[in-house]
Enzyme design. Structure first.
Site, PDB file in Angstrom:
ATOM      1  N   GLY A 199      -8.859 -35.056 -35.905  1.00 36.96           N
ATOM      2  CA  GLY A 199      -9.119 -36.494 -35.933  1.00 36.96           C
ATOM      3  C   GLY A 199     -10.581 -36.876 -35.777  1.00 36.96           C
ATOM      4  N   SER A 200     -11.496 -35.998 -36.215  1.00 33.13           N
ATOM      5  CA  SER A 200     -12.910 -36.387 -36.099  1.00 33.13           C
ATOM      6  C   SER A 200     -13.227 -37.543 -37.049  1.00 33.13           C
ATOM      7  CB  SER A 200     -13.832 -35.193 -36.350  1.00 33.13           C
ATOM      8  OG  SER A 200     -13.760 -34.773 -37.682  1.00 33.13           O
ATOM      9  N   ASN A 201     -12.555 -37.607 -38.192  1.00 30.82           N
ATOM     10  CA  ASN A 201     -12.774 -38.744 -39.100  1.00 30.82           C
ATOM     11  C   ASN A 201     -12.182 -40.028 -38.515  1.00 30.82           C
ATOM     12  OD1 ASN A 201     -14.102 -38.018 -41.841  1.00 30.82           O
ATOM     13  ND2 ASN A 201     -12.790 -36.265 -41.361  1.00 30.82           N
ATOM     14  N   MET A 256      -1.713 -33.851 -43.434  1.00 29.24           N
ATOM     15  CA  MET A 256      -1.371 -32.616 -44.149  1.00 29.24           C
ATOM     16  C   MET A 256      -0.099 -32.703 -44.991  1.00 29.24           C
ATOM     17  SD  MET A 256      -3.973 -30.931 -43.597  1.00 29.24           S
ATOM     18  CE  MET A 256      -3.595 -29.313 -44.308  1.00 29.24           C
ATOM     19  N   ARG A 257       0.615 -33.817 -44.937  1.00 27.88           N
ATOM     20  CA  ARG A 257       1.822 -33.942 -45.765  1.00 27.88           C
ATOM     21  C   ARG A 257       1.481 -34.597 -47.096  1.00 27.88           C
ATOM     22  NH1 ARG A 257       6.920 -33.619 -43.619  1.00 27.88           N
ATOM     23  NH2 ARG A 257       7.803 -35.092 -45.097  1.00 27.88           N
ATOM     24  N   ASN A 300      -8.346 -41.114 -49.626  1.00 33.86           N
ATOM     25  CA  ASN A 300      -8.388 -39.788 -48.992  1.00 33.86           C
ATOM     26  C   ASN A 300      -9.828 -39.293 -48.973  1.00 33.86           C
ATOM     27  OD1 ASN A 300      -7.340 -37.348 -47.888  1.00 33.86           O
ATOM     28  ND2 ASN A 300      -7.517 -36.377 -49.885  1.00 33.86           N
ATOM     29  N   HIS A 350     -11.908 -35.659 -49.013  1.00 32.39           N
ATOM     30  CA  HIS A 350     -11.665 -34.249 -49.313  1.00 32.39           C
ATOM     31  C   HIS A 350     -12.965 -33.454 -49.154  1.00 32.39           C
ATOM     32  CE1 HIS A 350      -9.520 -30.897 -51.139  1.00 32.39           C
ATOM     33  NE2 HIS A 350     -10.659 -30.619 -51.740  1.00 32.39           N
TER      34      HIS A 350
END
Ligand code: GRF
Length: 203
Positions: free
Chosen positions: A11-13, A89-90, A106, A108
């Site tokens: 959860g750093s973002n 991750m889903r 998202n 990436h």
């Protein structure tokens, strides 16, 4: 405007978004953090910041669509305008994607379309590329293939390990993602075909 941040890991973002919000650089409210991993450190970060955590147990649903239907139902009271994936991750099913068309982002850890999938950092090292980076894109039904909003390069150094490279990529993510999310909130971006067009000043 309310946003939901989807997380499965450190959860750093998410933290970068919480910090941006506190600093006044993110005008949207992080109304809820959604997770498929109750023990993820990201959930602790959300709780420390006083943000509700919505956990749906993947073990209770055999079909992805059923899981996503439950998620949609439980998200609905939060009146979410924008869904932000931050290490979730889903894979989202079309049931979910169609409920938030062009409203799911998202981040990436590569310069897409290079190195799609779960190991963008290690794949970059394996291929010996000299430059990799970060991509923010709209989520579409094909994995890591949605319209690209923004990218920044990150240099790969000769002595890089996956860890050192990941650290610099994370730094780049933390600078880029909150800025792009704020621009989305302000309505700067529209999708034309499969391209994103930036219309600065529309806000
Ligand atoms: C980030 O590197 C992001 O690019 C990828 O997952 C990672 C999440 O990291 N999609 P964190 O949980 O935000 O620290």
């Amino acid at each position: 405007m309310n946003i939901a941040v989807f997380v499965s890991g450190k959860g750093s973002n998410l933290q970068a978004l919480i910090d941006a919000s506190r600093a006044g650089a993110l005008s949207a409210t992080i109304a809820v953090v959604v997770t498929d991993a109750r023990d993820a450190y990201a959930c602790t970060r959300a709780e420390k910041a006083g943000i509700p955590v919505l956990y749906v147990d993947p073990g209770s649903y055999s079909a992805r669509e059923d899981y996503d239907r439950e998620l949609l139902k439980r998200l609905s009271p939060f009146r979410i305008h924008l869904v932000v994936l931050a290490g979730y991750m889903r894979i989202l099913s079309p049931v979910f994607l169609r409920a938030y068309t062009h409203r799911i982002l998202n981040v990436h850890p590569s310069l897409l379309p290079a190195f799609k999938g779960t190991d963008g950092v290690k794949d970059a090292l394996r291929h010996g590329v000299k430059i990799t980076g970060v991509t923010v894109h709209f989520v579409s039904e094909t994995l890591d293939d949605g319209p690209i909003i923004a990218q920044v390069p990150v240099e790969v150094r000769g002595n890089d390990t996956a860890e050192s490279l990941r650290e610099r990529i994370h730094e780049a993510e933390h600078a880029l993602y909150p800025r792009v999310i704020e621009e989305c909130v302000r309505g700067y971006y529209t999708i034309e075909g499969r391209k994103v067009v930036r219309r600065e000043g529309r806000a």
